[in-house]
Design a protein around this motif. Structure first.
Motif, mmCIF file in Angstrom:
data_model
loop_
_atom_site.group_PDB
_atom_site.id
_atom_site.type_symbol
_atom_site.label_atom_id
_atom_site.label_comp_id
_atom_site.label_asym_id
_atom_site.label_seq_id
_atom_site.Cartn_x
_atom_site.Cartn_y
_atom_site.Cartn_z
ATOM 1 N N THR A 76 -19.968 22.938 -46.826
ATOM 2 C CA THR A 76 -21.249 23.404 -46.289
ATOM 3 C C THR A 76 -21.314 23.300 -44.771
ATOM 4 O O THR A 76 -22.200 23.887 -44.149
ATOM 5 N N ALA A 77 -20.389 22.551 -44.157
ATOM 6 C CA ALA A 77 -20.346 22.426 -42.697
ATOM 7 C C ALA A 77 -19.485 23.509 -42.066
ATOM 8 O O ALA A 77 -19.229 23.455 -40.858
ATOM 9 N N ILE A 78 -19.060 24.489 -42.841
ATOM 10 C CA ILE A 78 -18.159 25.519 -42.333
ATOM 11 C C ILE A 78 -18.821 26.381 -41.272
ATOM 12 O O ILE A 78 -18.141 27.018 -40.451
ATOM 13 N N VAL A 79 -20.149 26.421 -41.236
ATOM 14 C CA VAL A 79 -20.847 27.313 -40.300
ATOM 15 C C VAL A 79 -20.797 26.804 -38.866
ATOM 16 O O VAL A 79 -21.026 27.585 -37.924
ATOM 17 N N TYR A 80 -20.494 25.535 -38.657
ATOM 18 C CA TYR A 80 -20.649 24.959 -37.322
ATOM 19 C C TYR A 80 -19.468 25.229 -36.400
ATOM 20 O O TYR A 80 -19.654 25.381 -35.189
ATOM 21 N N SER A 81 -18.267 25.295 -36.917
ATOM 22 C CA SER A 81 -17.098 25.522 -36.057
ATOM 23 C C SER A 81 -17.158 26.876 -35.346
ATOM 24 O O SER A 81 -17.045 26.926 -34.107
ATOM 25 N N PRO A 82 -17.320 27.992 -36.055
ATOM 26 C CA PRO A 82 -17.394 29.274 -35.338
ATOM 27 C C PRO A 82 -18.611 29.368 -34.429
ATOM 28 O O PRO A 82 -18.537 29.969 -33.350
ATOM 29 N N ALA A 83 -19.725 28.775 -34.829
ATOM 30 C CA ALA A 83 -20.924 28.831 -33.985
ATOM 31 C C ALA A 83 -20.697 28.090 -32.668
ATOM 32 O O ALA A 83 -21.085 28.570 -31.589
ATOM 33 N N LEU A 84 -20.057 26.922 -32.739
ATOM 34 C CA LEU A 84 -19.837 26.140 -31.523
ATOM 35 C C LEU A 84 -18.756 26.772 -30.647
ATOM 36 O O LEU A 84 -18.834 26.712 -29.407
ATOM 37 N N ALA A 85 -17.759 27.404 -31.262
ATOM 38 C CA ALA A 85 -16.734 28.103 -30.480
ATOM 39 C C ALA A 85 -17.361 29.256 -29.698
ATOM 40 O O ALA A 85 -17.074 29.445 -28.498
ATOM 41 N N CYS A 86 -18.205 30.040 -30.334
ATOM 42 C CA CYS A 86 -18.882 31.149 -29.648
ATOM 43 C C CYS A 86 -19.843 30.636 -28.584
ATOM 44 O O CYS A 86 -19.975 31.236 -27.505
ATOM 45 N N ALA A 87 -20.537 29.524 -28.875
ATOM 46 C CA ALA A 87 -21.455 28.953 -27.891
ATOM 47 C C ALA A 87 -20.703 28.489 -26.644
ATOM 48 O O ALA A 87 -21.184 28.666 -25.515
ATOM 49 N N LEU A 88 -19.522 27.912 -26.843
ATOM 50 C CA LEU A 88 -18.702 27.488 -25.708
ATOM 51 C C LEU A 88 -18.283 28.690 -24.865
ATOM 52 O O LEU A 88 -18.316 28.647 -23.630
ATOM 53 N N LEU A 89 -17.928 29.774 -25.537
ATOM 54 C CA LEU A 89 -17.523 30.990 -24.827
ATOM 55 C C LEU A 89 -18.671 31.555 -23.992
ATOM 56 O O LEU A 89 -18.494 31.924 -22.827
ATOM 57 N N VAL A 90 -19.871 31.599 -24.569
ATOM 58 C CA VAL A 90 -21.029 32.138 -23.857
ATOM 59 C C VAL A 90 -21.444 31.215 -22.713
ATOM 60 O O VAL A 90 -21.785 31.675 -21.613
ATOM 61 N N ALA A 91 -21.408 29.910 -22.949
ATOM 62 C CA ALA A 91 -21.851 28.964 -21.927
ATOM 63 C C ALA A 91 -20.935 28.975 -20.707
ATOM 64 O O ALA A 91 -21.406 28.813 -19.576
ATOM 65 N N CYS A 92 -19.647 29.157 -20.926
ATOM 66 C CA CYS A 92 -18.675 29.084 -19.829
ATOM 67 C C CYS A 92 -18.175 30.454 -19.391
ATOM 68 O O CYS A 92 -17.125 30.555 -18.745
ATOM 69 N N VAL A 93 -18.862 31.516 -19.769
ATOM 70 C CA VAL A 93 -18.428 32.861 -19.421
ATOM 71 C C VAL A 93 -18.336 32.996 -17.895
ATOM 72 O O VAL A 93 -19.145 32.462 -17.145
ATOM 73 N N GLY A 94 -17.293 33.709 -17.444
ATOM 74 C CA GLY A 94 -17.094 33.892 -16.015
ATOM 75 C C GLY A 94 -16.216 32.853 -15.377
ATOM 76 O O GLY A 94 -15.838 32.985 -14.207
ATOM 77 N N ARG A 95 -15.874 31.801 -16.106
ATOM 78 C CA ARG A 95 -14.997 30.769 -15.569
ATOM 79 C C ARG A 95 -13.555 31.017 -16.003
ATOM 80 O O ARG A 95 -13.302 31.460 -17.122
ATOM 81 N N ALA A 96 -12.633 30.683 -15.130
ATOM 82 C CA ALA A 96 -11.219 30.819 -15.471
ATOM 83 C C ALA A 96 -10.856 29.828 -16.570
ATOM 84 O O ALA A 96 -11.286 28.671 -16.553
ATOM 85 N N GLY A 97 -10.087 30.272 -17.518
ATOM 86 C CA GLY A 97 -9.614 29.391 -18.582
ATOM 87 C C GLY A 97 -10.550 29.250 -19.758
ATOM 88 O O GLY A 97 -10.267 28.492 -20.685
ATOM 89 N N THR A 98 -11.676 29.976 -19.758
ATOM 90 C CA THR A 98 -12.640 29.836 -20.844
ATOM 91 C C THR A 98 -12.045 30.277 -22.182
ATOM 92 O O THR A 98 -12.215 29.600 -23.202
ATOM 93 N N TRP A 99 -11.355 31.411 -22.179
ATOM 94 C CA TRP A 99 -10.753 31.885 -23.430
ATOM 95 C C TRP A 99 -9.715 30.898 -23.946
ATOM 96 O O TRP A 99 -9.599 30.688 -25.161
#
Length: 545
Positions: free
Chosen positions: A201-224
């Motif tokens: 049931t915790a499967i939803v959190y990994s992809p959500a947090l990965a996408c949140a990290l991408l959005v939060a750090c967008v524009g920075r080198a090394g984000t991907w």
């Protein structure tokens, strides 16, 4: 006196030093006391599979028994090991101590939430104050959170792992580069992967947090690169705790997550259906769009089995709308800590949407419930800026958060999942013995927790006759049940909690002409919840014609 104390709290310039010194022991102590006060777990899930699955693992029962606990018989038992081993071992005669130890998970989760609030304040360039403390209290007193304190359903350790991952990623939202960013991302991903592997049931959190990290750090080198490291670590954590179990299920049934997602893996044991519980999914367009608004007032069987009410989710939805509007109008002058705000907001939104589509079972979303207070804090800050309360914003913020906290607690109706008074032992179960080599049929649920206490259980086989079998239709699972029943040459027993007449009627579907022999023996249990069960537990000998 209370008003004076409240004013003193509002005037405190910084709670940081006090929290740093005393927060952890206080949180753990409150968790232990809370669990002790709420009493011992006797929930449906405990009686159905949390005990049986560990016993089955330790005694190699995966291929010997057939769905003794229904579909839950095939869930990963790893997370249930500590409770079972302590309750059946060194703490068997210390039920209060075991309950207190279970409460430490809640204390740990609240402590992590507190650290998230402190880190968020640092990223915004301000001191941690009373408003932040009330934000933590709002999340820590949520209905699902409090009702799960001390239970063996393991929602609390999962929430602590997920929130700890959020805490580890927040420093990456600072304006200056962060040292050991890769290590932080790897550890956060590992924690999310462990949570998903321990309980699906915790499967939803990994992809959500990965996408949140991408959005939060967008524009920075090394984000991907950081996002890919997170995904790799999450996958590794998942495989570390679930891979061994998935291999067992694949070998037995042809589906590594059996019985879930069988429309993908097509195990011959079941029809090609998802296997997930869809009873609580939204049923109207209004619910799909504004489901949290339906939870403000008392309801039952909407997103949970028991009666509850909680305004936090609806308030958090309104807070997200305020934050989105504020971000749009201030896009040329982003607020301090804007990246951290995006991380939290995107994580909550994406995890909520995934949860809404897959489960819509509210107790699975405790990490998001815990963050509702912080979302409200961020929204109030945005509104105070618009209102021009710059100089007095801290005082206003504290009073607003205190008011929301009081209203949230007053309007909440806390559910009960089943609690029992303490007995001489943790599991005070008295069950008769069966003859060695017997087949024991479990008619209905939840009954499987009785199995470890039945005499000669290790030399017998246990078969569940539940709604899970009914959904299996003419597939392999039911064929195996019938093969076992018709080829068995030894004694047959039936374990049931309904009255004997209805149990005999259910038995006829599998063994036509069979009947119970003589007087059924009563099984006594301190976990037996008589509010829901019509009769005492019984073990009956079955005669076949």
């Amino acid at each position: 006196m209370l008003v004076d104390a409240g004013r003193a709290l509002m005037r405190m310039p910084d709670l940081r030093s006090a929290v740093d010194r005393h927060a952890l022991p206080i949180c753990l102590l409150l968790g232990a006391i809370g669990a002790l006060f709420l009493r011992q777990d006797s929930s449906w899930d405990l009686r159905n599979y949390h005990l049986y699955n560990v016993w089955a693992l330790l005694h190699g029962r995966l291929t010997l028994d057939l769905a003794a606990a229904g579909l839950q018989s095939y869930f990963n038992p790893l997370l249930d090991l500590p409770y079972y081993l302590l309750g059946m071992g060194p703490l068997a005669h210390l039920p209060r101590l075991l309950a207190a130890l279970q409460g430490l998970w809640y204390g740990g989760m609240v402590f992590v939430l507190l650290r998230i609030a402190m880190r968020l304040a640092d990223l915004q360039g301000r001191a941690f104050g009373a408003g932040d403390l009330f934000a933590v209290l709002i999340g820590a007193t949520g209905t699902m959170t409090v009702s799960q304190v001390g239970l063996s359903s393991n929602e609390m350790p999962l929430a602590m792992l997920v929130l700890l991952a959020v805490y580890l990623l927040l420093p990456l939202c600072a304006e200056d580069p962060v040292e050991r960013a890769a290590q932080r991302v790897l550890l956060a991903g590992l924690l999310c992967g462990l949570a998903a592997g321990l309980k699906s049931t915790a499967i939803v959190y990994s992809p959500a947090l990965a996408c949140a990290l991408l959005v939060a750090c967008v524009g920075r080198a090394g984000t991907w690169r950081l996002c890919l490291l997170f995904v790799a670590a999450a996958s590794g954590g998942f495989l570390a705790v679930y891979g061994w179990w998935g291999v067992k299920l694949w070998s037995l049934t042809g589906n590594p997550v059996f019985p879930m997602f069988n429309q993908v893996f097509h195990s011959a044991w079941l029809p090609p259906v998802s296997g997930t519980d869809i009873r609580f999914l939204p049923k109207t367009a209004g619910q799909w769009l504004f489901y949290p608004c339906y939870w403000v007032f008392k309801n039952q069987w909407l997103v949970t089995e028991t009666r509850f009410a909680d305004p936090r989710y609806a308030l958090a939805m309104a807070a997200l709308a305020v934050l989105a509007a504020s971000a749009w109008f201030r896009r040329k002058q982003p607020a301090a800590g804007g990246r951290a705000l995006r991380l939290l907001a995107v994580f909550v939104v994406l995890a909520y949407v995934a949860w809404l589509r897959l489960f819509s079972i509210l107790r699975y979303v405790i990490p998001l419930e815990a963050l509702t207070g912080l979302l409200l804090l961020l929204a109030i800050q945005a509104l105070l800026v618009v209102a021009g309360k710059g100089r007095s914003s801290r005082s206003w913020l504290a009073w607003c958060m205190a008011g929301i906290f009081l209203v949230s607690v007053y309007c909440s109706h806390y559910p009960s999942w089943g609690r029992a008074d303490y007995a001489d032992t943790v599991f005070h179960v008295r069950a008769p013995a069966v003859e060695p080599g017997s087949t024991v049929l479990l008619i209905g649920q939840p009954l499987a927790y009785i199995i470890p206490f039945i005499g000669n259980a290790e030399s017998s086989q246990f078969i569940g006759l539940t709604s899970f079998n009914q959904h299996a239709g003419n597939y392999r699972l039911n064929a195996l049940v019938r093969e076992r029943l018709h080829s068995h040459q030894g004694p047959i027993y039936a374990l049931l909690e309904s009255n004997v007449a209805s149990g005999a009627e259910a038995l006829q579907q599998w063994l036509p002409g069979a009947q119970f022999a003589g007087q059924c023996e009563v099984v006594s249990s301190n976990l037996h919840n008589r509010r829901y069960d019509d009769a005492n537990l019984r073990l009956c000998r079955v005669l076949q014609h």
